[in-house]
Design an enzyme around this catalytic site. Structure first.
Site, PDB file in Angstrom:
ATOM      1  N   GLY A 353      -2.674 -10.050   3.402  1.00  0.00           N
ATOM      2  CA  GLY A 353      -1.994 -10.116   4.685  1.00  0.00           C
ATOM      3  C   GLY A 353      -2.558 -11.210   5.562  1.00  0.00           C
ATOM      4  N   PRO A 354      -1.900 -11.474   6.670  1.00  0.00           N
ATOM      5  CA  PRO A 354      -2.354 -12.538   7.576  1.00  0.00           C
ATOM      6  C   PRO A 354      -3.713 -12.224   8.179  1.00  0.00           C
ATOM      7  CG  PRO A 354      -0.112 -11.813   8.090  1.00  0.00           C
ATOM      8  CD  PRO A 354      -0.683 -10.825   7.132  1.00  0.00           C
ATOM      9  N   PRO A 355      -4.386 -13.234   8.724  1.00  0.00           N
ATOM     10  CA  PRO A 355      -5.687 -13.004   9.373  1.00  0.00           C
ATOM     11  C   PRO A 355      -5.554 -12.072  10.571  1.00  0.00           C
ATOM     12  CG  PRO A 355      -5.301 -15.356   9.007  1.00  0.00           C
ATOM     13  CD  PRO A 355      -4.014 -14.665   8.719  1.00  0.00           C
ATOM     14  N   GLY A 356      -6.591 -11.256  10.783  1.00  0.00           N
ATOM     15  CA  GLY A 356      -6.635 -10.401  11.964  1.00  0.00           C
ATOM     16  C   GLY A 356      -5.849  -9.115  11.859  1.00  0.00           C
ATOM     17  N   THR A 357      -5.343  -8.785  10.660  1.00  0.00           N
ATOM     18  CA  THR A 357      -4.549  -7.562  10.518  1.00  0.00           C
ATOM     19  C   THR A 357      -5.392  -6.370  10.074  1.00  0.00           C
ATOM     20  OG1 THR A 357      -3.930  -8.374   8.320  1.00  0.00           O
ATOM     21  CG2 THR A 357      -2.346  -8.700  10.094  1.00  0.00           C
ATOM     22  N   GLY A 358      -6.703  -6.551   9.966  1.00  0.00           N
ATOM     23  CA  GLY A 358      -7.579  -5.408   9.726  1.00  0.00           C
ATOM     24  C   GLY A 358      -7.899  -5.136   8.279  1.00  0.00           C
ATOM     25  N   LYS A 359      -7.788  -6.125   7.407  1.00  0.00           N
ATOM     26  CA  LYS A 359      -8.062  -5.895   5.975  1.00  0.00           C
ATOM     27  C   LYS A 359      -9.526  -5.524   5.744  1.00  0.00           C
ATOM     28  CE  LYS A 359      -6.658 -10.025   4.885  1.00  0.00           C
ATOM     29  NZ  LYS A 359      -6.319 -10.471   6.236  1.00  0.00           N
ATOM     30  N   THR A 360     -10.416  -6.287   6.351  1.00  0.00           N
ATOM     31  CA  THR A 360     -11.848  -6.020   6.169  1.00  0.00           C
ATOM     32  C   THR A 360     -12.244  -4.685   6.783  1.00  0.00           C
ATOM     33  OG1 THR A 360     -12.320  -8.390   6.169  1.00  0.00           O
ATOM     34  CG2 THR A 360     -14.165  -6.920   6.578  1.00  0.00           C
ATOM     35  N   SER A 676      12.991 -20.883   1.164  1.00  0.00           N
ATOM     36  CA  SER A 676      13.794 -19.856   1.834  1.00  0.00           C
ATOM     37  C   SER A 676      14.671 -20.388   2.956  1.00  0.00           C
ATOM     38  CB  SER A 676      12.876 -18.750   2.365  1.00  0.00           C
ATOM     39  OG  SER A 676      11.992 -19.259   3.340  1.00  0.00           O
ATOM     40  N   LYS A 719       9.566 -11.870   8.771  1.00  0.00           N
ATOM     41  CA  LYS A 719      10.710 -12.670   9.220  1.00  0.00           C
ATOM     42  C   LYS A 719      11.617 -11.864  10.145  1.00  0.00           C
ATOM     43  CE  LYS A 719      10.682 -15.704   5.177  1.00  0.00           C
ATOM     44  NZ  LYS A 719      11.390 -16.145   3.967  1.00  0.00           N
TER      45      LYS A 719
END
Length: 770
Positions: A353-360, A676, A719
């Site tokens: 996912g994009p940065p800052g979405t809480g993966k870590t 796309s 999108k």
């Protein structure tokens, strides 16, 4: 041998043996010994001296004393302090101890003089013995090197065999036990054998000592005292075959307590033995020490107990993260499968996912929910295979790889290990890092992962691996095949609002030392921060902006401790300045040659306005806006398709040879790529060529083929979210992406008409103004 029996005052000696012809002094302090000396002085100054077997005995009996002693003349008595008397005596003759008379005042011994049989020896045997003793002493003097010439001269002049033996014994610096052996030998033949054996034994001991000293002298520098001492100790141990070392002993103790497989213990035992035989100052010793300590610190069979309560895990995830419903459900399913299997053979998760979405932070929450040790390994920019597999011990500065070091740091063999930024690993001439990760993440192989430094199989099957990545495209296919992807998509505006309100504001208040009642941020202010001051898929920039707001407030609170700061929509500009972003909106009215497209980037979804102008020219296609190769090819395919259907719109075949078509996508400094935008560019070109307006409230995404088919795309949620933000009412998506709508929350799709299309003709009917 004639025997003379008589009674005589006696003194028991401790640690001292006196032979005939020897003048010696010693101190006495025991009461009975003092009385015996007084009695001897009153009689004929003769006293019987016998040595104790046990020097600690204060009141010795006959069993505590040697059988043979000596009759001596008392030459001098000197009284010292603390009731101690020093006696000077001269040894006269051997005498055997027969017993004690029972005198209570002092020790009185019944003794028997022992006459020598030296006179009865044949002359040639006596001469041979004299020569034998002298020769043995000369050999002794040669190896010692410190015997005076006077002493050697006197020994050479002795013609009395018995006196020679006694004289040599008296001048040997040996223990009293060895001298007692000479005294105990009554027969002259026995005495001869004892003294010669003693001399030759001393020759051997001193020769070995001298040889050791020569070896040490060659090895060490005379100015390094510590080095000398260590080398002497090393050589002595080397000669004796005893290489005991305090460090090695400590390692062996730790090894005996280590819970590890047998092959680990066997190899480590060999390494410790090798370490014992090394010089402590050598570089190899340092390498070996580091290796042994690393092996002993690894948690081979040490495991923590997991918390298998799924309700507890769900509660922890809900407390730590707002939203992410699909992600949480998938993680709980993953944990359920892991609980059902005895070993960690469930798929390895990769959060994308994009940065800052809480993966870590999701990975950290999983570790907290399972009560596992948490280890984070950042793979961003790692390009050396040795970072994963470790360096071989032959290299200077060798060390284990990051995986083994992670186990060492965790202290257990079943931690949660986060492989952060796995899509950022790279390769160079030192090896392929992603290839080294294959063995780590393959459940069929990682049970015997081999680190180059450890050189023994390490079991990683119990480790819970979770990887994170921003884009799947950056992960090599073989590595991607070993992981199960879970998409952590962009947050909606509503999700960001709740995350900020429930988590970020309190976190930043605490971080900046602000009490709860000292700062209030209204809901309207939070929404404006999200809309006007940040533009991202995650909440990292949002958190920084709230932190900036807290710092501004902290300054006011510091000046006036009673102040209570309230941030509203009205005064937000005072704290954060002018908005960084203007609210993006759809066009107010339909226009020719302008179509709204949708794109996915690493920071979430965005909308793109595709503008097309038709100009007189030579039939060239001009593309601007920093487009990538894929997008350029997509534009060419879109033009070819539009040309193929132009006849149906009454466009002259010569039109394309006399006009240039210019396609521009604004924000030219931002790189754009991907297929796309195919139907978007085709719609914009058809609009510009036919001079028909396109609806302003329509957006679209999809790849186009030369035959007008619409192919599926990725990042649909992001999108649609971007279209929702700017107020788009109708969105055209590929028919094959219709199934993805089930996974998108109603919060995003409500209020929008989403039309699945298979061919461009369907897009045309929806997009153009009737």
């Amino acid at each position: 041998m004639e025997e003379q029996i008589m009674n005589m005052p006696a003194v028991a000696l401790r640690g001292l043996t006196i032979l005939p012809g020897m003048i010696a002094h010693f101190d006495i302090s025991r009461e009975r010994s003092l009385r015996a000396v007084e009695e001897a002085m009153e009689q004929d100054q003769k006293i019987y001296l016998v040595t104790q077997r046990n020097v600690d005995s204060e009141d010795p009996t006959q069993e505590d004393l040697y059988q043979m002693g000596i009759v001596a003349d008392i030459k001098q008595v000197v009284r010292l302090q603390n009731d101690v008397v020093r006696i000077l005596v001269d040894g006269i003759s051997r005498a055997a101890l027969l017993g004690f008379t029972g005198n209570e005042k002092y020790l009185e011994a019944e003794i028997c003089y022992c006459d020598s049989n030296a006179d009865s020896l044949p002359e040639d045997l006596r001469e041979a013995m004299l020569l034998g003793v002298r020769e043995a002493f000369h050999r002794y003097a040669a190896v010692v090197g410190k015997i005076s010439k006077e002493l050697i001269r006197q020994i050479d002049q002795y013609e009395d065999l018995e006196k020679l033996i006694d004289y040599v014994t008296n001048n040997l610096p040996v223990s009293y036990e060895l001298k007692q052996q000479v005294l105990e030998a009554e027969d002259i033949n026995d005495r001869y054998q004892v003294i010669v054996s003693l001399l030759l034994s001393q020759v051997e001991v001193i020769s070995i000592k001298n040889e050791l000293q020569k070896k040490v002298k060659v090895r060490v520098d005379k100015h390094q005292k510590e080095y000398v001492l260590r080398e002497q100790l090393g050589v002595i141990r080397e000669e004796l075959g005893e290489n005991a070392d305090s460090e090695a002993d400590e390692y062996e103790k730790k090894l005996s307590e280590l819970d590890a497989p047998d092959y680990v213990k066997e190899k480590t035992k060999k390494e410790i033995k090798r370490f014992r035989n090394m010089s402590s100052s050598s570089s190899e010793s340092t390498v070996e020490r580091g290796y042994i300590e690393t092996v002993l610190e690894l948690p081979w069979n040490k495991m923590s107990v997991d918390n298998k309560d799924l309700d507890h895990a769900a509660q922890v995830l809900d407390d730590d993260h707002y939203g992410l419903k699909d992600v949480k459900e998938r993680i709980l399913e993953f944990l359920a499968v892991r609980n059902l299997t005895s070993k960690g053979e469930s798929p390895i998760i990769c959060l994308v996912g994009p940065p800052g979405t809480g993966k870590t932070s999701i990975a950290r929450s999983i570790a907290s929910a399972l009560e596992k040790k948490y280890v984070r390994i950042s793979l961003g920019g790692v390009r050396d295979e040795a970072e994963i597999r470790g360096h071989r011990k032959t290299y200077i500065g060798a060390m284990p790889g990051r995986i083994v070091n992670g186990l060492r740091q965790a202290g257990v063999s079943n931690p949660l290990m986060l492989l952060d930024e796995i899509d950022k690993v790279s390769s160079d001439y030192k090896g392929d890092t992603s290839a080294a990760l294959l063995e780590v993440l393959d459940s069929e192989q990682n049970c015997r992962f081999r680190d180059h430094y450890i050189e023994m199989p390490v079991d990683l099957s119990e480790v819970l691996f979770i990887a994170t990545a921003n884009e799947v495209s950056g992960i090599p296919k073989p590595l991607l095949d070993r992981m199960e992807l879970i998409e952590v998509s962009s947050y909606t505006e509503n999700e960001k609002f709740h995350i900020a309100k429930e988590h970020l504001v309190e976190k930043q208040k605490s971080k900046n030392g602000i009490k709860k009642e000292q700062l209030t941020i209204t809901d309207g202010a939070l929404k404006d921060i999200i809309r006007l001051y940040t533009r991202e898929a995650g909440v990292r920039s949002l958190e920084r902006t709230i932190g900036k707001l807290c710092r501004k407030a902290a300054r006011e609170i510091f000046k006036d401790s009673e102040a209570a700061v309230k941030v509203t929509k009205t005064n937000l500009k005072t704290y954060l300045g002018n908005p960084k972003y203007s609210p993006e909106k759809k066009n107010d009215h339909a226009e020719v040659g302008i179509v709204r497209g949708l794109a996915w980037t690493s920071v979430g979804g965005v909308t793109l306005e595709v503008e097309v102008n038709v100009l007189p020219g030579k039939g060239e296609l001009v593309l601007t806006g920093k487009l990538g190769d894929v997008m350029k090819e997509s534009a060419q395919a879109a033009l070819s398709y539009v040309r193929s259907i132009s006849e149906g719109y009454g466009i002259d075949a010569e039109f394309y040879t006399k006009h240039d078509i210019h396609i521009h996508i604004p924000e030219g400094a931002v790189p754009k790529d991907g297929p796309s935008a195919g139907i978007t560019m085709a719609t914009a070109m058809l609009s510009a060529i036919t001079d028909r307006a396109v609806r302003a409230d329509v957006a679209m995404t999809g790849e186009i083929t030369l035959r007008g088919r619409v192919l599926p795309i990725g990042g649909l949620k992001e999108k649609l979210l971007a279209a929702k933000v700017i107020g788009i009412k109708t969105v055209c998506i590929p028919k094959d992406n219709e199934k993805d709508l089930e996974e998108i929350s109603k919060e995003i799709t409500d209020g929008m008409e989403i039309v699945p299309v298979e061919r461009f003709s369907q897009v045309e009917k929806i997009a153009f103004v009737k």
